[in-house]
Motif scaffolding. Structure first.
Motif, mmCIF file in Angstrom:
data_model
loop_
_atom_site.group_PDB
_atom_site.id
_atom_site.type_symbol
_atom_site.label_atom_id
_atom_site.label_comp_id
_atom_site.label_asym_id
_atom_site.label_seq_id
_atom_site.Cartn_x
_atom_site.Cartn_y
_atom_site.Cartn_z
ATOM 1 N N THR A 128 18.217 24.507 80.212
ATOM 2 C CA THR A 128 18.055 25.004 81.582
ATOM 3 C C THR A 128 16.970 26.062 81.653
ATOM 4 O OG1 THR A 128 20.406 24.591 82.004
ATOM 5 C CG2 THR A 128 19.257 26.043 83.540
ATOM 6 N N ALA A 177 20.450 22.371 88.666
ATOM 7 C CA ALA A 177 21.406 22.376 87.556
ATOM 8 C C ALA A 177 21.628 20.960 87.040
ATOM 9 C CB ALA A 177 22.727 22.994 88.009
ATOM 10 N N VAL A 236 20.730 32.159 85.375
ATOM 11 C CA VAL A 236 20.402 32.063 83.945
ATOM 12 C C VAL A 236 19.856 33.381 83.423
ATOM 13 C CG1 VAL A 236 18.925 30.914 82.249
ATOM 14 C CG2 VAL A 236 20.022 29.577 84.055
ATOM 15 N N TYR A 282 13.611 24.432 81.198
ATOM 16 C CA TYR A 282 13.231 23.667 82.385
ATOM 17 C C TYR A 282 12.746 24.592 83.505
ATOM 18 C CZ TYR A 282 13.538 20.742 86.515
ATOM 19 O OH TYR A 282 13.240 20.083 87.691
ATOM 20 N N LEU A 283 13.444 25.698 83.704
ATOM 21 C CA LEU A 283 13.034 26.648 84.746
ATOM 22 C C LEU A 283 11.642 27.202 84.470
ATOM 23 C CD1 LEU A 283 16.373 28.611 85.269
ATOM 24 C CD2 LEU A 283 15.197 27.219 86.986
ATOM 25 N N LEU A 311 19.105 29.248 90.607
ATOM 26 C CA LEU A 311 19.428 28.905 89.223
ATOM 27 C C LEU A 311 18.785 29.907 88.259
ATOM 28 C CD1 LEU A 311 20.901 26.891 87.423
ATOM 29 C CD2 LEU A 311 18.812 25.522 87.347
ATOM 30 N N TYR A 369 22.926 23.503 76.551
ATOM 31 C CA TYR A 369 22.604 23.385 77.974
ATOM 32 C C TYR A 369 21.875 24.622 78.496
ATOM 33 C CZ TYR A 369 23.132 23.050 83.030
ATOM 34 O OH TYR A 369 22.888 23.043 84.375
ATOM 35 N N HIS A 411 18.987 18.127 79.321
ATOM 36 C CA HIS A 411 19.811 18.497 78.169
ATOM 37 C C HIS A 411 20.339 17.259 77.445
ATOM 38 C CE1 HIS A 411 23.966 19.577 76.613
ATOM 39 N NE2 HIS A 411 23.138 20.149 75.766
ATOM 40 N N THR A 471 20.499 24.833 94.355
ATOM 41 C CA THR A 471 20.862 25.279 93.004
ATOM 42 C C THR A 471 21.565 24.173 92.238
ATOM 43 O OG1 THR A 471 21.106 27.547 93.831
ATOM 44 C CG2 THR A 471 22.102 27.050 91.698
ATOM 45 N N ALA A 477 18.530 19.900 85.031
ATOM 46 C CA ALA A 477 18.604 20.523 83.713
ATOM 47 C C ALA A 477 19.629 19.813 82.836
ATOM 48 C CB ALA A 477 18.949 22.005 83.852
ATOM 49 N N ALA A 478 20.725 19.352 83.436
ATOM 50 C CA ALA A 478 21.738 18.612 82.675
ATOM 51 C C ALA A 478 21.174 17.278 82.187
ATOM 52 C CB ALA A 478 22.976 18.386 83.539
#
Length: 336
Positions: A251, A229, A158, A254-255, A154, A247, A236, A225, A232-233
């Motif tokens: 993301t 994701a 990004v 968050y990473l 991910l 988003y 979001h 991955t 992260a959603a």
């Protein structure tokens, strides 16, 4: 099946004694006690009025979407274990893998040191399913590798896809962001190449680990991955309930927060997630959104997972008593 069985070879040094029988129940009690204490301590950081206000401030659509993405993430985590069991050469039905995964990770996410906390819960489940300690170790190693692959996959998407956004959030120049993304992609490709080409086990001191086959490694990357994701959603949707956040922003934040969480091993990332996301998104009033995310993704699953784990322990103990009272013949009928 044959590929998975041939790929799973994590050998434990000989001569180690089997753990005493009382150790398993003791671990179960310790994990449940820690989980309950952490849940109470975390909830104690917030007043009931603040919790209620945060929930009331969110629209039902945003709250429902956050809960849906959290549920999908935990279902995805069940695939971690399902694939890991195939890697270990001991495939199990999906329902067993999903149950063990949910109980282990809903608790492990909150306790910190997930390899130990969730590993202890996994051992309680998989030992009942007939796996040895070495086979459970293979499952834990595989799941840990899947987590790493998911974060790297991910991050590569990004950092390479939105370098300007990451640059604006972190202050790093775009070439540095692209370099980090390329490094993440290179590590992922190296893992896949090793899975495709390695014919001998990798050795680390007294341990020997055979790589999964290429298809299994590719499944690891895809599922890992997708899981992050989905997390992260969930973040979001929780943040969007109280602020305007895209988003990709959620993301990337968050990473970057995960890097701090993995290094610190703070239980549930308490304080680290809030500090990093607030720093990266300073113009958004997101404390209530972060509280919603923690409630939906950490605390509700912790309560459900802890209760489910306790119930399985009660049922397993009852089954052992019934089996013992029925004698060898009754035990044989149960196994059949």
């Amino acid at each position: 099946m044959a590929e998975a069985a041939s790929d799973a070879r994590l050998e434990k040094p000989a001569g180690r004694p089997h753990p005493p029988r009382w150790l398993g129940p003791l671990v179960a009690v310790a994990v449940l006690t820690l989980a309950a204490a952490l849940l109470l301590r975390t909830l104690g950081n917030y007043s009931a009025a603040r919790l209620a206000a945060s929930i009331e401030a969110a629209s039902l659509a945003r709250l429902g979407a956050a809960a849906l993405f959290a549920a999908l993430s935990y279902l995805c985590l069940g695939l971690f274990d399902w694939l890991a069991l195939r890697y270990a050469g001991r495939p199990q039905p999906w329902r067993r893998a999903a149950l063990a995964s949910f109980c282990a990770l809903s608790i492990g996410h909150n306790l910190g040191f997930a390899a130990l906390s969730s590993g202890a819960v996994r051992y309680r489940f998989y030992s009942r399913f007939g796996l040895s300690a070495g086979e459970v170790a293979r499952v834990i190693v595989f799941c840990g590798a899947t987590v790493g692959l998911g974060l790297l996959g991910l991050a590569a998407l990004v950092f390479l896809g939105r370098p300007g956004l990451v640059s604006s959030l972190t202050g790093l120049p775009e070439p540095a962001v692209l370099g980090l993304g390329a490094g993440c992609a290179a590590l992922v490709c190296a893992y896949l190449a090793l899975a495709a080409l390695a014919r001998r086990p990798l050795r680390l001191r007294a341990w020997s680990l055979r790589m999964p086959g290429f298809r299994l490694a590719l499944a690891q990357l895809s599922v890992g991955t997708l899981n992050f994701a989905l997390v992260a959603a969930c973040l979001h949707q929780a943040l969007s309930a109280v602020a305007t956040v895209s988003y990709p922003q959620a993301t990337a934040a968050y990473l970057l927060a995960n890097a701090g969480i993995l290094v610190s091993h703070v239980p549930g990332g308490i304080g680290v997630l809030e500090a990093v996301v607030t720093f990266l998104l300073p113009n958004a009033d997101i404390i209530a959104g972060l509280l919603l995310f923690r409630l939906v993704y950490y605390l509700v699953p912790l309560a459900l997972g802890g209760a489910t784990f306790a119930l399985t322990e009660i049922l397993a103990r009852r089954a052992r008593r019934l089996s013992a009272s029925a004698g060898p013949a009754g035990a044989a009928r149960r196994r059949a």
